[in-house]
Design an enzyme around this catalytic site. Structure first.
Site, PDB file in Angstrom:
ATOM      1  N   ASP A  63       0.815  -1.221   0.000  1.00 33.63           N
ATOM      2  CA  ASP A  63       0.000   0.000   0.000  1.00 33.63           C
ATOM      3  C   ASP A  63       0.852   1.277   0.000  1.00 33.63           C
ATOM      4  OD1 ASP A  63      -2.676  -0.773  -0.199  1.00 33.63           O
ATOM      5  OD2 ASP A  63      -2.900  -1.092   1.959  1.00 33.63           O
ATOM      6  N   ARG A  83       0.594  -1.914   7.388  1.00 33.06           N
ATOM      7  CA  ARG A  83       1.134  -0.669   6.828  1.00 33.06           C
ATOM      8  C   ARG A  83       2.094   0.041   7.783  1.00 33.06           C
ATOM      9  NH1 ARG A  83      -2.696   3.278   3.565  1.00 33.06           N
ATOM     10  NH2 ARG A  83      -0.624   3.778   2.777  1.00 33.06           N
ATOM     11  N   ARG A  94      -9.976   5.421  10.924  1.00 32.70           N
ATOM     12  CA  ARG A  94      -8.531   5.214  10.994  1.00 32.70           C
ATOM     13  C   ARG A  94      -7.890   6.083  12.080  1.00 32.70           C
ATOM     14  NH1 ARG A  94      -6.487   2.674   6.260  1.00 32.70           N
ATOM     15  NH2 ARG A  94      -8.090   1.223   5.598  1.00 32.70           N
ATOM     16  N   HIS A 124     -11.488   7.410   4.951  1.00 29.54           N
ATOM     17  CA  HIS A 124     -10.504   8.475   5.187  1.00 29.54           C
ATOM     18  C   HIS A 124     -11.151   9.815   4.805  1.00 29.54           C
ATOM     19  CE1 HIS A 124      -6.486   6.002   4.697  1.00 29.54           C
ATOM     20  NE2 HIS A 124      -6.593   6.393   5.953  1.00 29.54           N
ATOM     21  N   CYS A 171      -4.784   9.993  -2.697  1.00 32.34           N
ATOM     22  CA  CYS A 171      -4.094   8.985  -1.878  1.00 32.34           C
ATOM     23  C   CYS A 171      -2.655   8.780  -2.335  1.00 32.34           C
ATOM     24  CB  CYS A 171      -4.809   7.642  -1.965  1.00 32.34           C
ATOM     25  SG  CYS A 171      -6.497   7.668  -1.384  1.00 32.34           S
TER      26      CYS A 171
END
Ligand code: ARG
Length: 278
Positions: A71, A96, A148, A177, A271
């Site tokens: 990612d 991550r 998150r 997000h 992103c």
């Protein structure tokens, strides 16, 4: 509608090529581990995105991709910088976690800087959940929580960065997000999809941004809100044609890019692009 001349400002960005991009775990509703990604296509699309930004006159720094961090292409999550101060990321999911150190090392190298780096105590996913409006109310940070980023990180970011942080609660798991539900269009205005936020957070946004461009569910589902703007040119994915028209009507210039492979991981233009604010 009266015509407003939208003025671009030259930006510096950080991107990480999808050299090791796969969908091998699922940590958001868009990720489907049973559908293979096309690595060559992902890289080709990423290069076209980078070229779109450099063609607009912006500088793009490149972060070295790390094997085993699929990612990492979503570079926006690695940190959040304002006026030369960098608030580091601390990822929610262990898959991550190691990305944070790679970003930290980038800022230590001082590219695009100099930088003052602060390691976070609380979970936060960088520009995935933080946006900055330098000319709104003298400089305002918008911050998402609910999926998150820990709300405690909002107060931590305010202390590190010395700017007021407005906490906004995300309520729809499809928009996990902030940067898939809201984007800065320029130094003072935003576009957002109201239903991605709690009713109280919707009231806060309406109060602070009466002139915001309002997106609908289809705009958000096409990842149109996951955009990068220089104040005039708005880079957004090719699926988001309806949002592109709304932004044109508001005086901005949409620049569409094809980013279908990155959508498989639950992300798009924004992103993949961290803005560096020295
Ligand atoms: N697969 C990644 C995750 O779920 C996608 C991150 C998208 N990044 C973003 N800034 N919204 O963490």
């Amino acid at each position: 509608m009266s015509y407003t001349e939208r003025l671009p400002r030259t930006r510096t960005y950080l991107m990480c090529p999808p050299a090791h991009f796969t969908v091998e775990y699922a940590i958001n509703p868009w990720m489907d581990t049973t559908v293979p990604v096309d690595p060559a296509l992902a890289l080709k699309q990423w290069i076209l995105l980078r070229d779109a930004l450099t063609d607009l006159g912006h500088t793009v720094h490149v972060l070295e991709p790390v094997p085993g961090l699929p990612d990492m292409v979503y570079a926006a999550n690695g940190a959040f910088s304002v006026d030369g101060r960098v608030y580091g990321a601390r990822f929610k999911y262990p898959q991550r976690a190691a990305e944070a150190a790679a970003h930290r090392a980038f800022y230590a190298g001082e590219a695009g800087g100099p930088w003052t780096f602060a390691d976070p105590v609380h979970v936060n996913e960088g520009e995935g959940d933080f946006a900055y409006l330098p000319a709104a109310h003298g400089g305002l940070i918008l911050a998402g929580h609910g999926f998150r980023t820990d709300p405690a990180a909002h107060a931590e970011a305010q202390e590190v960065l010395g700017r007021p942080v407005i906490s906004l609660k995300l309520v729809d798991p499809a928009f996990y997000h902030l940067d898939v539900a809201l984007a800065a269009l320029d130094d003072e205005n935003i576009v957002y999809y109201p239903a991605a936020f709690s009713e109280s957070s919707q009231r806060v946004l309406a109060q602070l941004f009466p002139d915001a461009v309002i997106a609908d569910r289809a705009d958000a589902e096409s990842f149109g809100l996951n955009l990068v703007s220089d104040g005039r040119h708005i880079v957004l994915n090719s699926e988001a044609t309806a949002l592109g028209e709304k932004l044109s009507a508001a005086g901005y210039t949409p620049v569409h890019v094809e980013l279908g492979e990155l959508k498989r991981g639950g992300g798009s233009v924004k992103c993949a692009v961290a803005e560096l604010r020295p």
